[in-house]
Write a protein that holds these residues in place. Structure first.
Motif, PDB file in Angstrom:
ATOM      1  N   THR A  49       3.502  -1.638  60.336  1.00 39.08           N
ATOM      2  CA  THR A  49       4.013  -1.447  61.695  1.00 39.08           C
ATOM      3  C   THR A  49       4.247  -2.797  62.360  1.00 39.08           C
ATOM      4  O   THR A  49       3.371  -3.674  62.324  1.00 39.08           O
ATOM      5  CB  THR A  49       3.010  -0.612  62.515  1.00 39.08           C
ATOM      6  OG1 THR A  49       2.749   0.593  61.781  1.00 39.08           O
ATOM      7  CG2 THR A  49       3.559  -0.266  63.881  1.00 39.08           C
ATOM      8  N   ALA A  84       8.162   3.403  66.917  1.00 36.58           N
ATOM      9  CA  ALA A  84       7.840   2.047  66.467  1.00 36.58           C
ATOM     10  C   ALA A  84       8.902   1.584  65.474  1.00 36.58           C
ATOM     11  O   ALA A  84       9.643   2.398  64.913  1.00 36.58           O
ATOM     12  CB  ALA A  84       6.464   2.014  65.808  1.00 36.58           C
ATOM     13  N   VAL A  86       9.072  -0.349  61.863  1.00 31.72           N
ATOM     14  CA  VAL A  86       8.192  -0.669  60.735  1.00 31.72           C
ATOM     15  C   VAL A  86       9.025  -1.323  59.635  1.00 31.72           C
ATOM     16  O   VAL A  86      10.261  -1.286  59.681  1.00 31.72           O
ATOM     17  CB  VAL A  86       7.502   0.607  60.186  1.00 31.72           C
ATOM     18  CG1 VAL A  86       6.736   1.339  61.280  1.00 31.72           C
ATOM     19  CG2 VAL A  86       8.530   1.553  59.528  1.00 31.72           C
ATOM     20  N   TRP A 108       0.467   5.334  65.113  1.00 30.24           N
ATOM     21  CA  TRP A 108       0.254   3.969  65.562  1.00 30.24           C
ATOM     22  C   TRP A 108      -0.972   3.390  64.840  1.00 30.24           C
ATOM     23  O   TRP A 108      -2.103   3.446  65.330  1.00 30.24           O
ATOM     24  CB  TRP A 108       0.119   3.910  67.085  1.00 30.24           C
ATOM     25  CG  TRP A 108       1.476   3.937  67.752  1.00 30.24           C
ATOM     26  CD1 TRP A 108       2.644   4.357  67.203  1.00 30.24           C
ATOM     27  CD2 TRP A 108       1.784   3.520  69.082  1.00 30.24           C
ATOM     28  NE1 TRP A 108       3.675   4.217  68.100  1.00 30.24           N
ATOM     29  CE2 TRP A 108       3.178   3.722  69.265  1.00 30.24           C
ATOM     30  CE3 TRP A 108       1.030   3.016  70.146  1.00 30.24           C
ATOM     31  CZ2 TRP A 108       3.828   3.411  70.462  1.00 30.24           C
ATOM     32  CZ3 TRP A 108       1.677   2.714  71.342  1.00 30.24           C
ATOM     33  CH2 TRP A 108       3.060   2.907  71.490  1.00 30.24           C
TER      34      TRP A 108
END
Lengths: 370, 370
Positions: A49, A84, A86, A108
């Motif tokens: 991440t 997110a 990644v 997360w």
């Protein structure tokens, strides 16, 4: 290589009303490790991440599952799942290659074996409240390597869900017409700033509000004709002076919506995209609207929506048009880094929700590098 | 034949807020006479007024012209212009024949040389507030002689503007689907009772509210599944028990709309047709809504409208379908005579507006016979 730490943000208690508390409702869990080289992938792939995107919908997912809303809810004891960027570290899946960037919903945590199951495992569609949308279906997708042309964080903003939201809502509801006046609440946000830029390209006149002078200056730089700080001037006074408005893009609700109802022309079109003014206010204490009768008197169309409502109609055009406009420098995306390590995440979530956050640009937390 | 009395209802003062007062804001003027046989027609025609139809839009037309709304306003000193059924007494116009019935907007006086000009003469489109619709354009039109099949008053109800309103709003917004639940506020009204009957024909389940037990019984006789008296049970309690609802037809606003927002499923469709709950309440004292945020959470479409908004799309079908259904007895129209002479008119208007009126059926005042 020995196992490394795999910090994650775990959801531990549902906030009943008001602002959640970091360390109480969700916590940083540093107890886990992961063996990056040897963890079994079972035909999937391993991601690291990089950039987290705190967004208002996260508050909605913390609610009690018995309260109907537009999303499913977080599972107690499981990691928070949200947007997110990644990077792929290992892969056994043919369509996903090591080194590729992906953007979408993911747990997360620092490293994840994808497709993840924890936190999803109790998501049984048959148990969802009627009309609930599984936000997880906005799963990770491969995105182009920006190769330095723009920061990776752009994928959390104009090139991501906020941008998609702005694009489809503009096409589906606002239908901006040259010379019409658009009012945008929360105009310095990820969604708001693209709404403004798209409306500007259509030749609209724009009034936009935000909560700090820095945001007002940012909105002015985007071409807003009447940017204002709602902490200094009331929605009502600005709209009565600079209105009437033909359309309204609402990220806020409450006073902003009430003033817009009063300031609209007949047949005004309202895109209701967010209610952040009251999301963290207990139901009994929320602002109550006085101008709803204007929906009838002015024959307004007031429509609430979330991205998936319009993806079938306009999603493809977003991916055709917006990245090109960003690459040509015709659309700007501004992100502000509000944290640079996993320890910053819990408070970063609160910062995004509490609206005391005065910097222009979409807040992001950079937790790793490729 | 000597001139005869030509009583008329004259608008003399604008009510600022709250319920107008008969004898103060509008008065019966009996000072005029008319020579029916000899009055010059100038190529027009002479009508005798038979049935008056007091309607909520009349309150809107009494407002100050500086307040924007969906209609033009009444002219001080001129007769009130509103819906009525008339009969043609003399005619110099080829397309209008003596003995024909007409329905539409006309000055409220016993005899009128048509097309009338008094009360219109200051209606200059360039002076109208933006988006204002000239209600006078819903002018008199010839309607078939019912020959006793149904009362003339039917033209003020299902066969008139209330029916047209119900028909076009059902087609344009509600789009009733079999098995869906529709909530109708003010379900015993002219508009409400046709909404119910049309929805029933589409196989919808219906919840409907009204303000008296007589109206509740009338709604039950129309096939409403859950009729209720809002003076005895709250909107909230009934909808939480018998909801959720898929669509809402609102003639009321305020508490009814607030409860419906809470009781809707995701993607609910709301047709906002009237706000009679607050039309006569000063702005500061009006009920303020707490559930408007649900428009976003549930992605609702809430649309205000008046008849002309949908006439181009659905008007022709109304005139093709509804009269035939009335003639076949498949649609029912119920009117209640609340006055039988010109002296009854001022109080009749107030009665219609004050909602203390507890009888089922659309109120009409019969002031003449053919």
């Amino acid at each position: 290589m020995a196992p490394v730490a795999n910090p994650r943000i775990v959801f531990v208690e549902r906030p009943t009303s008001g602002l959640p508390v970091a360390g109480k409702h969700f916590v940083l869990d540093t107890s886990r490790t992961i063996d990056i080289e040897n963890v079994p992938l079972n035909g999937g792939y391993l991601t690291k991440t990089l950039v987290l995107s705190p967004e208002p919908a996260m508050r909605e997912r913390m609610r009690d599952p018995s309260v109907p809303s537009y999303t499913t809810t977080y599972t107690l004891g499981a990691p928070i799942v949200a947007f997110a960027v990644v990077v792929v570290v290992r892969s056994e899946k043919e369509s996903v290659k090591v080194g590729e960037y992906m953007y979408g919903q993911t747990p997360w945590e620092a490293y994840t074996v994808q497709p993840y199951t924890e936190g999803r495992i109790t998501f049984k569609p048959e148990e969802w409240a009627p009309g609930t949308f599984d936000m997880d279906s906005l799963a990770l997708q491969v995105v182009p390597d920006p190769k330095g042309t723009y920061p990776l964080s752009t994928y959390t903003n104009i090139m991501g869900t906020p941008g998609l939201t702005a694009f489809v809502g503009m096409e589906g509801i606002i239908e901006g017409k040259e010379g019409e006046t658009l009012f945008v609440s929360s105009g310095a946000s990820g969604v708001g700033s693209l709404v403004i830029q798209l409306a500007k390209m259509k030749g609209m006149r724009i009034i936009a509000s935000a909560g700090s002078d820095a945001k007002v200056e940012y909105m002015r730089s985007l071409g807003v004709d009447v940017p204002f700080n709602y902490n200094k001037e009331s929605y009502e006074s600005v709209l009565s002076k600079h209105g009437p408005i033909h359309t309204f893009w609402d990220n806020i609700g409450a006073e902003a919506l009430d003033a817009a109802l009063d300031a609209s022309v007949a047949h005004g079109r309202f895109a209701i995209c967010g209610t952040v003014a009251t999301d963290n206010v207990p139901l009994e204490e929320r602002y109550r609207l006085k101008n709803v009768f204007q929906i009838m008197k002015k024959r307004l169309t007031v429509r609430g929506f979330i991205v998936p409502d319009f993806i079938p109609q306009f999603g493809a055009r977003f991916f055709q048009e917006v990245p090109a406009l960003v690459a040509q420098g015709k659309l700007r995306s501004k992100e502000t880094i509000i944290g640079e390590k996993w320890e910053d995440v819990p408070n970063g979530i609160i910062k995004m929700m509490s609206s005391g956050y005065g910097h222009a640009g979409k807040p992001v937390i950079v937790v790793g590098s490729a």
